[in-house]
Design an enzyme around this catalytic site. Structure first.
Site, PDB file in Angstrom:
ATOM      1  N   HIS A 115       0.845  -1.198   0.000  1.00 55.92           N
ATOM      2  CA  HIS A 115       0.000   0.000   0.000  1.00 55.92           C
ATOM      3  C   HIS A 115       0.882   1.249   0.000  1.00 55.92           C
ATOM      4  CE1 HIS A 115      -3.050   2.891   1.292  1.00 55.92           C
ATOM      5  NE2 HIS A 115      -3.960   1.984   0.996  1.00 55.92           N
TER       6      HIS A 115
ATOM      7  N   HIS B 164      -9.715  12.291   5.617  1.00 56.80           N
ATOM      8  CA  HIS B 164     -10.746  11.831   4.684  1.00 56.80           C
ATOM      9  C   HIS B 164     -11.920  11.125   5.351  1.00 56.80           C
ATOM     10  CE1 HIS B 164      -7.387  11.941   1.585  1.00 56.80           C
ATOM     11  NE2 HIS B 164      -8.312  12.730   1.092  1.00 56.80           N
TER      12      HIS B 164
END
Length: 166
Positions: free
Chosen positions: A36, A140
């Site tokens: 990731h 977010h």
């Protein structure tokens, strides 16, 4: 005139440190999954660079965990409980971008806690600036959902904390 005097008094009592850097080892243990792009190496590189720079006037602080009350400033109680109280073994995906491992809840608590501590430090005149070298990132997530690598929205938590407390 009174406002100017209050500012001068605050300035006189400021710490010798002009910058506080908040971090915590748990932030390096969180994982979104192998390969990731948001990984521990990003924060480790920042911390290594800051230490190597030999900056003066820096105070290094280990971030405390945010409280559930602080998290509720931007997140629902149900979401907080789901994220913190669900046992995690290994790696799980919360969405296509955001994962969690057994260290992620602690890391997210420390990241949000660092943001609130940084607010206090600056607003109380303990330092001029604060920097949070933490992860998972926190800008977010929505009140009820992890998103965009973020488990909690630490920025929203800190902003609401600043309004409420200062």
């Amino acid at each position: 005139m009174a406002a100017r005097q209050a500012f001068e008094v605050t300035a006189i009592h400021q710490s010798l440190y002009s910058l506080r850097i908040y971090s915590h080892p748990a932030c390096l243990l969180h994982s979104n999954g192998e390969g990731h792009p948001e990984s521990a190496s990003r924060v480790a590189t920042v911390l290594d660079g800051l230490r190597a720079a030999g900056l003066r006037g820096v105070e290094w602080c280990q971030a405390h965990a945010a409280t559930r009350a602080q998290l509720r400033l931007a997140h629902s109680s149900a979401y907080i409980a789901r994220l913190l109280d669900t046992p995690i073994h290994g790696q799980i995906a919360l969405d296509e971008d955001t994962g969690m491992n057994e260290h992620s809840a602690e890391a997210a608590l420390r990241a949000a806690g660092a943001a609130c501590e940084a607010v206090d430090a600056v607003m109380l005149g303990e330092c001029e600036r604060a920097f949070c070298a933490v992860r998972p990132p926190g800008h977010h997530a929505t009140p009820d959902q992890a998103m965009g690598f973020c488990l909690f929205n630490s920025v929203a938590v800190a902003a609401r904390y600043a309004i409420e407390r200062h």
